[in-house]
Design a protein around this motif. Structure first.
Motif, mmCIF file in Angstrom:
data_model
loop_
_atom_site.group_PDB
_atom_site.id
_atom_site.type_symbol
_atom_site.label_atom_id
_atom_site.label_comp_id
_atom_site.label_asym_id
_atom_site.label_seq_id
_atom_site.Cartn_x
_atom_site.Cartn_y
_atom_site.Cartn_z
ATOM 1 N N UNK A 27 0.831 -1.213 0.000
ATOM 2 C CA UNK A 27 0.000 0.000 0.000
ATOM 3 C C UNK A 27 0.863 1.258 0.000
ATOM 4 N N UNK A 28 1.854 1.299 0.878
ATOM 5 C CA UNK A 28 2.724 2.485 0.966
ATOM 6 C C UNK A 28 3.512 2.658 -0.322
ATOM 7 N N UNK A 31 1.352 4.043 -3.046
ATOM 8 C CA UNK A 31 1.070 5.468 -2.819
ATOM 9 C C UNK A 31 2.260 6.347 -3.183
ATOM 10 N N UNK A 32 3.465 5.850 -2.965
ATOM 11 C CA UNK A 32 4.663 6.627 -3.281
ATOM 12 C C UNK A 32 4.991 6.603 -4.769
ATOM 13 N N UNK A 33 4.616 5.537 -5.451
ATOM 14 C CA UNK A 33 4.946 5.355 -6.863
ATOM 15 C C UNK A 33 4.021 6.215 -7.732
ATOM 16 N N UNK A 34 4.313 7.508 -7.784
ATOM 17 C CA UNK A 34 3.447 8.482 -8.446
ATOM 18 C C UNK A 34 3.256 8.198 -9.935
ATOM 19 N N UNK A 46 12.086 10.951 -1.963
ATOM 20 C CA UNK A 46 12.408 12.190 -1.258
ATOM 21 C C UNK A 46 11.168 12.801 -0.631
ATOM 22 N N UNK A 47 10.063 12.769 -1.348
ATOM 23 C CA UNK A 47 8.815 13.313 -0.802
ATOM 24 C C UNK A 47 8.446 12.611 0.505
ATOM 25 N N UNK A 48 8.587 11.298 0.528
ATOM 26 C CA UNK A 48 8.272 10.531 1.743
ATOM 27 C C UNK A 48 9.248 10.870 2.863
ATOM 28 N N UNK A 49 10.527 10.906 2.545
ATOM 29 C CA UNK A 49 11.535 11.203 3.563
ATOM 30 C C UNK A 49 11.338 12.597 4.143
ATOM 31 N N UNK A 50 10.990 13.552 3.311
ATOM 32 C CA UNK A 50 10.790 14.915 3.781
ATOM 33 C C UNK A 50 9.568 15.031 4.684
ATOM 34 N N UNK A 51 8.538 14.237 4.435
ATOM 35 C CA UNK A 51 7.347 14.312 5.289
ATOM 36 C C UNK A 51 7.632 13.815 6.696
ATOM 37 N N UNK A 52 8.648 12.973 6.843
ATOM 38 C CA UNK A 52 8.999 12.461 8.171
ATOM 39 C C UNK A 52 9.606 13.551 9.060
ATOM 40 N N UNK A 53 10.246 14.536 8.445
ATOM 41 C CA UNK A 53 10.845 15.675 9.142
ATOM 42 C C UNK A 53 11.739 15.254 10.306
ATOM 43 N N UNK A 115 4.363 5.080 25.398
ATOM 44 C CA UNK A 115 3.253 5.794 24.798
ATOM 45 C C UNK A 115 3.827 6.715 23.727
ATOM 46 N N UNK A 116 3.254 6.658 22.508
ATOM 47 C CA UNK A 116 3.758 7.449 21.393
ATOM 48 C C UNK A 116 2.601 8.068 20.623
ATOM 49 N N UNK A 117 2.871 9.214 20.023
ATOM 50 C CA UNK A 117 1.925 9.819 19.091
ATOM 51 C C UNK A 117 2.252 9.246 17.721
ATOM 52 N N UNK A 118 1.248 8.635 17.090
ATOM 53 C CA UNK A 118 1.458 7.965 15.801
ATOM 54 C C UNK A 118 0.585 8.584 14.717
ATOM 55 N N UNK A 119 1.167 8.696 13.524
ATOM 56 C CA UNK A 119 0.424 9.161 12.353
ATOM 57 C C UNK A 119 -0.600 8.101 11.958
ATOM 58 N N UNK A 120 -1.689 8.526 11.379
ATOM 59 C CA UNK A 120 -2.817 7.652 11.026
ATOM 60 C C UNK A 120 -2.406 6.432 10.213
ATOM 61 N N UNK A 121 -1.663 6.596 9.154
ATOM 62 C CA UNK A 121 -1.342 5.483 8.261
ATOM 63 C C UNK A 121 0.096 4.998 8.392
ATOM 64 N N UNK A 122 0.757 5.310 9.491
ATOM 65 C CA UNK A 122 2.156 4.899 9.669
ATOM 66 C C UNK A 122 2.248 3.392 9.912
#
Length: 137
Positions: A27-28, A31-34, A46-53, A115-122
Motif C-alpha cells: 500500500x505504501x 502510494x509513493x509510486x506516483x 524524497x517526498x516521503x523522507x521529507x514528510x517524516x521531518x 506511549x507514542x503519538x502515531x500518524x494515522x497510516x504509519x
C-alpha cells in the motif's frame, strides 16, 4: 494522529506477520509510486523522507539545517534503500529496508511499553491496530 501504547514485541509481531506487513508495504509503495512504473525514483522517495521531518526538528521544534547537509543525508538514505544501485527502489528493496528499520525500532524500544503519538497510516500505527485486532479475536 493518535496516542498509542506499544513495545518492541508489537513491532516484531507485525513484521513477522507476512500478510499484514506485506500488505502495508505494498500500500505504501503504491502510494509513493506516483508514475506507477513499479519503481520509486529518488524524487518519489524524497517526498516521503521529507514528510517524516526527522532532521528538520528537534523534539518537535523546527531546526534550520544547512540545505547541502540535508541533501547529503537524503541521498545517503536513498542509497540505503537502493540495494542494487540502479537509481531506483523496487518493491522488494523497499520491503527489505523498511523491515530492517522496523526491527531496529523494535530493538530500540525494547519490551517495556511506551506511549507514542502515531500518524494515522504509519507502519507503527498499523502494528498497533494489528495487535488490537489479534487481542480482540
Amino acid at each position: 494522529m493518535s496516542v498509542e501504547v506499544l513495545d518492541g514485541a508489537t513491532i516484531v509481531n507485525f513484521v513477522e506477520d507476512e500478510e499484514a506487513f506485506s500488505g502495508s508495504i505494498r500500500d505504501r509503495f503504491d502510494n509513493l509510486d506516483a508514475d506507477h512504473d513499479g519503481l520509486l525514483s529518488y524524487s518519489e522517495m524524497l517526498k516521503e523522507l521529507q514528510t517524516l521531518r526527522v532532521f528538520e526538528t528537534h523534539y518537535g521544534i523546527d531546526v534550520k539545517m544547512d540545505p547541502d547537509e540535508l541533501s547529503r543525508i537524503y541521498d545517503s538514505l536513498f542509497v540505503q534503500f537502493d540495494h542494487d544501485s540502479n537509481g531506483a527502489v523496487d518493491l522488494e528493496e523497499f520491503k527489505a529496508e523498511t523491515k530492517q528499520m522496523m526491527l531496529a525500532m523494535a530493538t530500540g524500544l525494547g519490551f517495556l511499553p511506551v506511549q507514542m503519538v502515531l500518524e494515522k497510516d504509519s507502519f507503527l500505527k498499523k502494528a498497533v491496530e494489528r495487535e488490537s485486532t489479534k487481542l480482540a479475536a
